[in-house]
Enzyme design. Structure first.
Site, PDB file in Angstrom:
ATOM      1  CG  ASP A 169      -2.070   0.956   1.090  1.00 14.25           C
ATOM      2  OD1 ASP A 169      -2.307   1.436  -0.039  1.00 14.25           O
ATOM      3  OD2 ASP A 169      -2.735   1.250   2.097  1.00 14.25           O
ATOM      4  N   GLY A 170       0.370   2.304  -0.647  1.00 14.86           N
ATOM      5  CA  GLY A 170       1.029   3.609  -0.556  1.00 14.86           C
ATOM      6  C   GLY A 170       1.580   4.144  -1.865  1.00 14.86           C
ATOM      7  CG  ASN A 171       2.146   1.589  -5.301  1.00 12.07           C
ATOM      8  OD1 ASN A 171       3.079   1.426  -4.535  1.00 12.07           O
ATOM      9  ND2 ASN A 171       1.662   0.630  -6.073  1.00 12.07           N
TER      10      ASN A 171
ATOM     11  CD1 TRP B 252       7.169   6.798  -2.211  1.00  9.03           C
ATOM     12  CD2 TRP B 252       6.927   7.172  -4.412  1.00  9.03           C
ATOM     13  NE1 TRP B 252       8.425   6.872  -2.761  1.00  9.03           N
ATOM     14  CE2 TRP B 252       8.305   7.109  -4.111  1.00  9.03           C
ATOM     15  CE3 TRP B 252       6.540   7.403  -5.729  1.00  9.03           C
ATOM     16  CZ2 TRP B 252       9.287   7.262  -5.083  1.00  9.03           C
ATOM     17  CZ3 TRP B 252       7.518   7.562  -6.700  1.00  9.03           C
ATOM     18  CH2 TRP B 252       8.878   7.493  -6.369  1.00  9.03           C
TER      19      TRP B 252
ATOM     20  CG  HIS C   3      -0.043   2.130  -9.400  1.00  4.24           C
ATOM     21  ND1 HIS C   3      -0.250   1.688  -8.100  1.00  4.24           N
ATOM     22  CD2 HIS C   3      -1.165   2.821  -9.740  1.00  4.24           C
ATOM     23  CE1 HIS C   3      -1.440   2.099  -7.690  1.00  4.24           C
ATOM     24  NE2 HIS C   3      -2.010   2.787  -8.660  1.00  4.24           N
TER      25      HIS C   3
ATOM     26  CG  LEU D 188      10.357 -16.383  -3.798  1.00  2.00           C
ATOM     27  CD1 LEU D 188      10.280 -16.387  -2.270  1.00  2.00           C
ATOM     28  CD2 LEU D 188      10.606 -14.955  -4.298  1.00  2.00           C
TER      29      LEU D 188
HETATM   30  C1  FPP Z   1      -1.928   0.068  -3.375  1.00  2.00           C
HETATM   31  O1  FPP Z   1      -1.451   1.394  -3.299  1.00  2.00           O
HETATM   32  C2  FPP Z   1      -1.347  -0.591  -4.546  1.00  2.00           C
HETATM   33  C3  FPP Z   1      -2.053  -1.226  -5.526  1.00  2.00           C
HETATM   34  C4  FPP Z   1      -3.513  -1.352  -5.532  1.00  2.00           C
HETATM   35  C5  FPP Z   1      -1.373  -1.806  -6.688  1.00  2.00           C
HETATM   36  C6  FPP Z   1      -0.183  -2.658  -6.369  1.00  2.00           C
HETATM   37  C7  FPP Z   1       0.626  -2.791  -7.592  1.00  2.00           C
HETATM   38  C8  FPP Z   1       1.955  -2.699  -7.642  1.00  2.00           C
HETATM   39  C9  FPP Z   1       2.828  -2.566  -6.476  1.00  2.00           C
HETATM   40  C10 FPP Z   1       2.659  -2.720  -8.948  1.00  2.00           C
HETATM   41  C11 FPP Z   1       2.635  -3.986  -9.736  1.00  2.00           C
HETATM   42  C12 FPP Z   1       2.777  -5.251  -9.031  1.00  2.00           C
HETATM   43  C13 FPP Z   1       3.217  -6.394  -9.619  1.00  2.00           C
HETATM   44  C14 FPP Z   1       3.141  -7.660  -8.863  1.00  2.00           C
HETATM   45  C15 FPP Z   1       3.820  -6.405 -10.972  1.00  2.00           C
HETATM   46  P1  FPP Z   1      -2.513   2.584  -3.406  1.00  2.00           P
HETATM   47  O2  FPP Z   1      -2.668   2.915  -4.840  1.00  2.00           O
HETATM   48  O3  FPP Z   1      -3.778   2.188  -2.707  1.00  2.00           O
HETATM   49  O4  FPP Z   1      -1.787   3.723  -2.645  1.00  2.00           O
HETATM   50  P2  FPP Z   1      -2.478   4.857  -1.750  1.00  2.00           P
HETATM   51  O5  FPP Z   1      -3.063   4.173  -0.539  1.00  2.00           O
HETATM   52  O6  FPP Z   1      -1.327   5.725  -1.400  1.00  2.00           O
HETATM   53  O7  FPP Z   1      -3.502   5.556  -2.589  1.00  2.00           O
END
Ligand code: FPP
Length: 250
Positions: A22-24, A27, A39, A133
């Protein structure tokens, strides 16, 4: 420098880690960039975490890439994520397999576009010569969905006459939820500062140790993983017993 004590690590490493990445979005927003940038950077953290797990001999890693609720996000963001998954599979799978990673997708993949489903199927067929893994990507996954699909599978077995309804118990259920053939979940990590499990691996979480980190996912790296591993190594997992019983088994 690693903060994990190698002597502890050998004895007390988790055999299965699950991560809510979480947190993309936050960020990226903190850098005045679109959420999609977060992402993309999140994929780099996935790579770093996979490498760290291989180096530390953690045999199983399950990542929550897309929940069954994430379809509710703006269409543009869902599209970005789908494209990102396709590109990541195209770019990374051969190298992952060459490095001993056995890839699996968990979740209801029927909702994905055929091109993505095909990539998922093909990448699961590529098996490493020696597995270092097991990497599970949860995509269109929900813990409640998982429990329901296990119940449906058992119900079908009862209807066929293969399962006697009186024999349905926790171990039978355990054998029908996702990842049943892999080590039990030991450590659940969630980045991004929220303290909830968000419908991830509900059944499998029953006795997992929980670790919540304020680090936003794109910043997660080997040192952040080591902090979780060091804390995990100090935990006393009692499974209902007393500490005294664990220290002096009868
Ligand atoms: C949550 O952060 C993240 C996601 C819903 C997507 C996760 C995807 C990735 C890390 C990239 C691709 C992964 C693979 C396995 C190739 P958020 O968007 O909810 O962040 P926020 O809480 O800050 O809004």
């Amino acid at each position: 420098m690693s903060i994990i004590d190698p002597a502890i690590a050998v004895q007390r490493l988790p055999r299965h880690i699950a991560i809510v990445m979480d947190g993309n979005g936050r960020w990226a927003e903190a850098r005045h960039r679109p959420r999609s940038f977060g992402h993309h950077e999140g994929v780099k953290a996935v790579r770093a975490t996979v490498e760290a797990c291989i180096r530390r001999h953690v045999p199983t890693l399950t990542l929550f890439a897309f929940s069954s609720e994430n379809w509710k996000r703006p269409q543009e963001e869902v599209g970005t994520l789908m494209e990102l998954f396709m590109k990541a599979i195209d770019r990374e799978v051969d190298e992952l397999v060459a490095n001993g990673v056995a890839l699996r997708f968990v979740g209801d993949r029927s909702a994905f576009a055929p091109a993505l489903r095909e990539r998922m199927d093909h990448s699961e067929c590529k098996r490493p010569a020696q597995t270092r893994l097991n990497l599970n990507i949860a995509a269109n996954y929900g813990g409640r969905w998982d429990i329901v699909q296990a119940a449906r599978c058992i119900a079908a077995g009862v209807a066929r006459g293969d399962i006697d309804a009186d024999t349905i118990d926790e171990s039978l259920f355990d054998a029908h939820v996702s990842l049943a053939d892999l080590p039990p979940l030991d450590l659940f990590i969630r980045t991004g500062g929220e303290h909830r499990v968000s419908n991830f691996l509900l059944w499998q979480l029953a006795y997992a140790e929980l670790w919540f980190s304020d680090v936003l996912w794109p910043d997660f790296d080997a040192a952040a993983l080591d902090a979780a591993l060091a804390d995990y190594a100090r935990r006393e997992r009692r499974y209902g017993r007393t500490g005294q019983q664990l220290r002096h088994p009868a």
